[in-house]
Design a protein around this motif. Structure first.
Motif, PDB file in Angstrom:
ATOM      1  N   ARG A   1      37.354  54.098  50.757  1.00 34.33           N
ATOM      2  CA  ARG A   1      37.434  52.860  49.957  1.00 34.33           C
ATOM      3  C   ARG A   1      37.821  51.679  50.845  1.00 34.33           C
ATOM      4  O   ARG A   1      37.296  50.581  50.703  1.00 34.33           O
TER       5      ARG A   1
ATOM      6  N   PRO B   1      27.877  56.566  47.317  1.00 39.56           N
ATOM      7  CA  PRO B   1      28.371  57.523  46.316  1.00 39.56           C
ATOM      8  C   PRO B   1      28.203  58.990  46.712  1.00 39.56           C
ATOM      9  O   PRO B   1      28.974  59.845  46.287  1.00 39.56           O
TER      10      PRO B   1
ATOM     11  N   PHE C   1      31.174  61.405  47.753  1.00 39.55           N
ATOM     12  CA  PHE C   1      32.034  62.188  46.864  1.00 39.55           C
ATOM     13  C   PHE C   1      31.494  63.594  46.625  1.00 39.55           C
ATOM     14  O   PHE C   1      32.216  64.463  46.157  1.00 39.55           O
ATOM     15  N   LYS C   2      30.236  63.815  46.919  1.00 43.32           N
ATOM     16  CA  LYS C   2      29.652  65.144  46.731  1.00 43.32           C
ATOM     17  C   LYS C   2      29.908  66.048  47.935  1.00 43.32           C
ATOM     18  O   LYS C   2      29.668  67.246  47.875  1.00 43.32           O
TER      19      LYS C   2
ATOM     20  N   SER D   1      28.594  77.820  42.880  1.00 46.57           N
ATOM     21  CA  SER D   1      28.172  76.420  42.753  1.00 46.57           C
ATOM     22  C   SER D   1      27.184  76.065  43.866  1.00 46.57           C
ATOM     23  O   SER D   1      27.531  76.142  45.042  1.00 46.57           O
ATOM     24  N   PRO D   2      25.963  75.658  43.503  1.00 53.15           N
ATOM     25  CA  PRO D   2      25.007  75.238  44.544  1.00 53.15           C
ATOM     26  C   PRO D   2      25.552  74.099  45.399  1.00 53.15           C
ATOM     27  O   PRO D   2      25.337  74.051  46.602  1.00 53.15           O
ATOM     28  N   ALA D   3      26.314  73.183  44.755  1.00 59.03           N
ATOM     29  CA  ALA D   3      26.835  72.017  45.482  1.00 59.03           C
ATOM     30  C   ALA D   3      27.892  72.417  46.505  1.00 59.03           C
ATOM     31  O   ALA D   3      28.072  71.735  47.509  1.00 59.03           O
TER      32      ALA D   3
ATOM     33  N   VAL E   1      25.881  74.646  49.561  1.00 61.29           N
ATOM     34  CA  VAL E   1      25.111  73.926  50.588  1.00 61.29           C
ATOM     35  C   VAL E   1      25.979  73.477  51.764  1.00 61.29           C
ATOM     36  O   VAL E   1      25.456  73.164  52.832  1.00 61.29           O
TER      37      VAL E   1
ATOM     38  N   LEU F   1      29.378  67.439  38.990  1.00 60.44           N
ATOM     39  CA  LEU F   1      28.486  66.833  39.990  1.00 60.44           C
ATOM     40  C   LEU F   1      29.226  65.878  40.933  1.00 60.44           C
ATOM     41  O   LEU F   1      28.600  65.171  41.717  1.00 60.44           O
ATOM     42  N   ASN F   2      30.577  65.866  40.846  1.00 63.04           N
ATOM     43  CA  ASN F   2      31.383  65.009  41.734  1.00 63.04           C
ATOM     44  C   ASN F   2      30.943  63.552  41.707  1.00 63.04           C
ATOM     45  O   ASN F   2      30.800  62.905  42.747  1.00 63.04           O
ATOM     46  N   LEU F   3      30.735  63.033  40.507  1.00 59.69           N
ATOM     47  CA  LEU F   3      30.337  61.623  40.383  1.00 59.69           C
ATOM     48  C   LEU F   3      31.605  60.781  40.194  1.00 59.69           C
ATOM     49  O   LEU F   3      31.799  60.112  39.175  1.00 59.69           O
ATOM     50  N   ALA F   4      32.478  60.832  41.219  1.00 63.89           N
ATOM     51  CA  ALA F   4      33.825  60.277  41.085  1.00 63.89           C
ATOM     52  C   ALA F   4      33.843  58.775  40.800  1.00 63.89           C
ATOM     53  O   ALA F   4      34.815  58.262  40.258  1.00 63.89           O
ATOM     54  N   GLU F   5      32.799  58.069  41.190  1.00 61.44           N
ATOM     55  CA  GLU F   5      32.816  56.613  41.012  1.00 61.44           C
ATOM     56  C   GLU F   5      32.287  56.208  39.634  1.00 61.44           C
ATOM     57  O   GLU F   5      32.196  55.016  39.326  1.00 61.44           O
TER      58      GLU F   5
ATOM     59  N   LEU G   1      20.279  61.564  40.306  1.00 61.59           N
ATOM     60  CA  LEU G   1      20.673  62.906  40.728  1.00 61.59           C
ATOM     61  C   LEU G   1      19.611  63.522  41.643  1.00 61.59           C
ATOM     62  O   LEU G   1      18.459  63.092  41.638  1.00 61.59           O
TER      63      LEU G   1
ATOM     64  N   ILE H   1      20.002  69.437  44.214  1.00 65.79           N
ATOM     65  CA  ILE H   1      21.217  70.255  44.125  1.00 65.79           C
ATOM     66  C   ILE H   1      21.909  69.997  42.782  1.00 65.79           C
ATOM     67  O   ILE H   1      22.440  70.908  42.134  1.00 65.79           O
ATOM     68  N   ASP H   2      21.890  68.729  42.350  1.00 69.37           N
ATOM     69  CA  ASP H   2      22.477  68.398  41.044  1.00 69.37           C
ATOM     70  C   ASP H   2      21.747  69.139  39.919  1.00 69.37           C
ATOM     71  O   ASP H   2      22.370  69.560  38.940  1.00 69.37           O
TER      72      ASP H   2
ATOM     73  N   GLU I   1      23.116  72.434  39.728  1.00 63.24           N
ATOM     74  CA  GLU I   1      24.457  72.372  39.132  1.00 63.24           C
ATOM     75  C   GLU I   1      24.377  72.221  37.610  1.00 63.24           C
ATOM     76  O   GLU I   1      25.213  72.769  36.883  1.00 63.24           O
TER      77      GLU I   1
END
Lengths: 214, 84
Positions: free
Chosen positions: A43, A50, A53-54, A114-116, A119, B16-20, B39, B42-43, B46
């Motif tokens: 930040r 974005p 964050f993944k 979890s695929p995420a 990877v 999906l870790n969409l923190a924002e 997305l 990978i999403d 998920e």
């Protein structure tokens, strides 16, 4: 004109402290755990990416360290991104994410891998994330070794930089194991040192890499 | 239905870790892929795990996935139609 491999910028991130080209950077609220520290740093750098964050913490650390060395060198936007190589190494491979992945498959009654997460169960994905963000499509390699080996990294990068297909290289050591972590990254550019201009601009030698690392 | 939509928003942000993103930022009728939430593949995987883990629904025919995950609304419709 003699072009020499030159380290134009470097950074270190360890113990929630950041140094860029030898200068300590003030970080807002760095008395937090490693994950929160990475988000704070993101930040503070206003990255607006974005996908950050993944990523797992290893990739987050790699992306931030790469950003530091790329932002803090003298490159213009008009360089050949297909000639930028990335060579990285670490000790713990992707152990942190490997552990997280195992947690999702250890219980047969709650078996939801979890695929995420999966990877990120290879350390060289850091290279992929840096390459995607900066559109670097040059040569790349990731090595796992006991400790950071400046001699090896210097030799490997030097051979690559002798080729006309590589003009620049992002190199370093990115290691994460729980809350223990360390990033050391440096940017090498083939340039005329007599017309070096601003920035770090020091010879790319194993001795210099060791000096910057320690 | 509105409860399910809100639950799905929270689950998608977390999984999906969409923190924002805040739940109110997600338009239930906007596309989840492409121009909407943007997305990636990978999403998509998920989302399949999310349906199975949180709603006990396994997509039987992969060809249906595109229509099911067109939007949050279509996901909710599918869950209601297939909830056991």
């Amino acid at each position: 004109m003699i072009m020499e491999a030159t380290i134009v910028s470097y950074c270190k991130i360890k113990n929630n402290t950041v140094w860029v080209n030898g200068e300590k950077i003030n970080i807002d609220n760095n008395s937090v755990d490693f994950s929160a520290f990475l988000v704070n740093l993101y930040r503070q750098m206003n990255l607006n990416y974005p996908k950050f964050f993944k990523m797992d913490n290893l990739c987050k650390l790699g992306i931030l360290a790469a950003e530091m060395v790329i932002q803090n060198n003298s490159k213009s936007e008009n360089f050949e991104k297909d000639k930028v190589a990335i060579f990285l190494a670490n000790n713990s491979s992707s152990i942190e994410t490997d552990r997280n992945h195992i947690k999702t498959i250890v219980n047969k009654n709650d078996y939801f891998p979890s695929p995420a997460v999966f990877v990120y169960t290879l350390p060289n994905i850091i290279i992929g994330e840096i390459a995607i963000k900066h559109k670097f499509t040059g040569e790349n390699a990731f090595f796992v070794s006991e400790t950071f080996d400046a001699n090896f990294m210097h030799t490997y990068a030097s051979i690559a930089l002798q080729s006309r297909h590589t003009t620049d290289a992002v190199c370093g050591w990115i290691n994460v194991d729980g809350n223990e972590y360390e990033a050391f990254m440096y940017y090498i550019e083939k340039k005329n040192l007599n017309k070096a201009g601003n920035g770090l601009n020091t010879h790319h030698t194993a001795e210099m890499i060791y000096k910057l690392y320690n | 239905m509105s409860n399910l939509i809100e639950t799905l928003k929270a689950q998608i942000i977390e999984q999906l870790n969409l923190a924002e993103l805040k739940p109110e930022d997600i338009d239930p009728n906007a596309p989840l892929f492409g121009d909407g939430l943007g997305l990636d593949s990978i999403d998509a995987l998920e989302l399949i795990v999310l349906l199975e883990k949180h709603h006990g629904i396994k997509i039987q025919d992969p060809k249906d996935a595109k229509a099911i995950f067109a939007s949050l609304q279509s996901m909710a419709d599918y869950i209601i139609a297939n909830k056991k």
